[in-house]
Design an enzyme around this catalytic site. Sequence first.
Site, PDB file in Angstrom:
ATOM      1  N   HIS A 171      44.249 -13.085  14.907  1.00  0.00           N
ATOM      2  CA  HIS A 171      44.802 -12.029  15.758  1.00  0.00           C
ATOM      3  C   HIS A 171      45.446 -10.952  14.885  1.00  0.00           C
ATOM      4  O   HIS A 171      46.094 -11.279  13.899  1.00  0.00           O
ATOM      5  CB  HIS A 171      45.865 -12.630  16.690  1.00  0.00           C
ATOM      6  CG  HIS A 171      46.603 -11.604  17.486  1.00  0.00           C
ATOM      7  ND1 HIS A 171      46.069 -11.042  18.625  1.00  0.00           N
ATOM      8  CD2 HIS A 171      47.822 -11.024  17.306  1.00  0.00           C
ATOM      9  CE1 HIS A 171      46.941 -10.167  19.107  1.00  0.00           C
ATOM     10  NE2 HIS A 171      48.014 -10.137  18.326  1.00  0.00           N
ATOM     11  N   ARG A 219       0.809  -1.223   0.000  1.00  0.00           N
ATOM     12  CA  ARG A 219       0.000   0.000   0.000  1.00  0.00           C
ATOM     13  C   ARG A 219       0.840   1.270   0.000  1.00  0.00           C
ATOM     14  O   ARG A 219       0.337   2.346  -0.294  1.00  0.00           O
ATOM     15  CB  ARG A 219      -0.950   0.004   1.199  1.00  0.00           C
ATOM     16  CG  ARG A 219      -0.287   0.166   2.536  1.00  0.00           C
ATOM     17  CD  ARG A 219      -1.307   0.161   3.656  1.00  0.00           C
ATOM     18  NE  ARG A 219      -0.680   0.283   4.968  1.00  0.00           N
ATOM     19  CZ  ARG A 219      -1.338   0.206   6.107  1.00  0.00           C
ATOM     20  NH1 ARG A 219      -2.631  -0.016   6.118  1.00  0.00           N
ATOM     21  NH2 ARG A 219      -0.703   0.334   7.264  1.00  0.00           N
ATOM     22  N   HIS A 231       5.249   1.592   0.382  1.00  0.00           N
ATOM     23  CA  HIS A 231       6.596   1.550  -0.185  1.00  0.00           C
ATOM     24  C   HIS A 231       7.076   0.108  -0.306  1.00  0.00           C
ATOM     25  O   HIS A 231       6.971  -0.642   0.672  1.00  0.00           O
ATOM     26  CB  HIS A 231       7.625   2.247   0.732  1.00  0.00           C
ATOM     27  CG  HIS A 231       7.254   3.622   1.148  1.00  0.00           C
ATOM     28  ND1 HIS A 231       7.314   4.697   0.298  1.00  0.00           N
ATOM     29  CD2 HIS A 231       6.853   4.112   2.345  1.00  0.00           C
ATOM     30  CE1 HIS A 231       6.965   5.787   0.955  1.00  0.00           C
ATOM     31  NE2 HIS A 231       6.667   5.462   2.194  1.00  0.00           N
ATOM     32  N   GLY A 253      10.713   5.191  26.559  1.00  0.00           N
ATOM     33  CA  GLY A 253      10.967   3.804  26.151  1.00  0.00           C
ATOM     34  C   GLY A 253      12.420   3.589  25.826  1.00  0.00           C
ATOM     35  O   GLY A 253      13.025   4.369  25.087  1.00  0.00           O
ATOM     36  N   SER A 254      13.000   2.515  26.383  1.00  0.00           N
ATOM     37  CA  SER A 254      14.440   2.273  26.194  1.00  0.00           C
ATOM     38  C   SER A 254      14.712   0.946  25.516  1.00  0.00           C
ATOM     39  O   SER A 254      15.741   0.321  25.739  1.00  0.00           O
ATOM     40  CB  SER A 254      15.166   2.311  27.544  1.00  0.00           C
ATOM     41  OG  SER A 254      14.914   1.116  28.268  1.00  0.00           O
TER      42      SER A 254
END
Length: 464
Positions: free
Chosen positions: A443, A36, A38, A180-181
């Site tokens: 490493h 509807r 994207h 909110g977190s």
Amino acid sequence: MAARSFDVVVIGAGPGGYVAAIRASQLGKKVAIVEREHLGGICLNWGCIPTKAMLRSADIFHLMQRAGEFGLKAEKIGFDLDAVVKRSRKVAGQLTSGIGHLMKKHKITVVMGEATLPAKGKVAVRTDTGTEELIAPAIILATGARARELPGLEADGDLVWTYKHALQPKRMPKKLLVIGSGAIGIEFASFYNTLGADTTVVEVMDRILPVEDPEISAFARKQFEKQGMKIMSKASVKQLDRGKGTVTAHIETGGKTEKHDFDTVISAVGIVANTEGLGLDKLGVRMDRSFVVTDDHCRTGVEGLYVIGDATNGPWLAHKASHEGVMVAELIAGGHPHPVDPDAIAGCTYCHPQVASVGLTEAQAKEKGHKVKVGRFPFIGNGKAIAMGEPEGLIKTVFDAGTGELLGAHMVGAEVTELIQGYVVGRTLETTEAELMNTVFPHPTLSEMMHESVLDAYGRALHM
């Protein structure tokens, strides 16, 4: 217009829907996809991708301010918020056009419009030119979700924003409140705080990033506070008084309510599935609030109707939606795919420092009756992390003490959203500590810390 017949119709072209359509086409099915708004859905247009583009700008800005540490000079450092947003939108646009190309490549019919399900096996699409009917024995619903809005805290696009407003800001917030977190809230808090906004985060639970291992949440909180962020946990916003250019938030914590003034509020208090108005109630689909109830193969109980991604059970993550899309396409084509295991889905948060995890936390593992062995390794003990100037971080691994099964892995620090995949592969291969210990890690890399964390769980850490 006569109804058009397909083998599969997918409703929603986000990362669940368009991937389901591609896989069904690869398996020889005639496929249509209905969207509807994207192609690419929220993820590509308003979520995962544009936010990462903006956070990348913030990361570089943060590094520019630290240039002196690396023997470099950067003077008169600044940012152009409009240009940051423009780059973010360009990145999103590039990927959206790529989805259109993929649809053509796989011969998938794209129908732009609003879908409803008038009957089993039928999809009605309201388009710009009228209503079109599509018929298919298999329908995959991938309609996603949107930001949840709490009464009295609704977004207005001016003083109170959702993620969409925060992605195309009219101005740079000076004093910002983030409600909110979870991942969305913390990512926006991290972005605007890095660019200089005086940022406060309010979380109703007892800690930020509440789905993460408590040890990782606590570590992340310390880092955010070092960066100047104010964090209020066990707190809730009861009311927003909107004035001219200012919002007074009534924040309750510890039984007391205090008033704090801000110029911008971002609400990130969860999601609501886009399932209303489709006609699901008439088909007899079972619901849990806004979400469709499915079995572990995304079946609804209505023959031929499947629901994937954010419209059904969590975790509500793009990569989980895509994997479900593939699974359902293979099921429709007569295959026998494994169901998606929620404990094998990694969660990634792209704040600074990054947070990533997979599987059970230490507490969850104990609750499920496991005797555990837990390993930890700090970034400060890793040569690559020190060379990068990123010595703040932690990797934590949780094993079953009896079998050596890797139950969970939890990380905070630089590039952990890339590192976590090593443990995800390990869990999929049902690895034990023995295989991880015997793996040779290159490493100098950050990945060596993954090895050391495993070794530490068994008292064998080498660099700590």
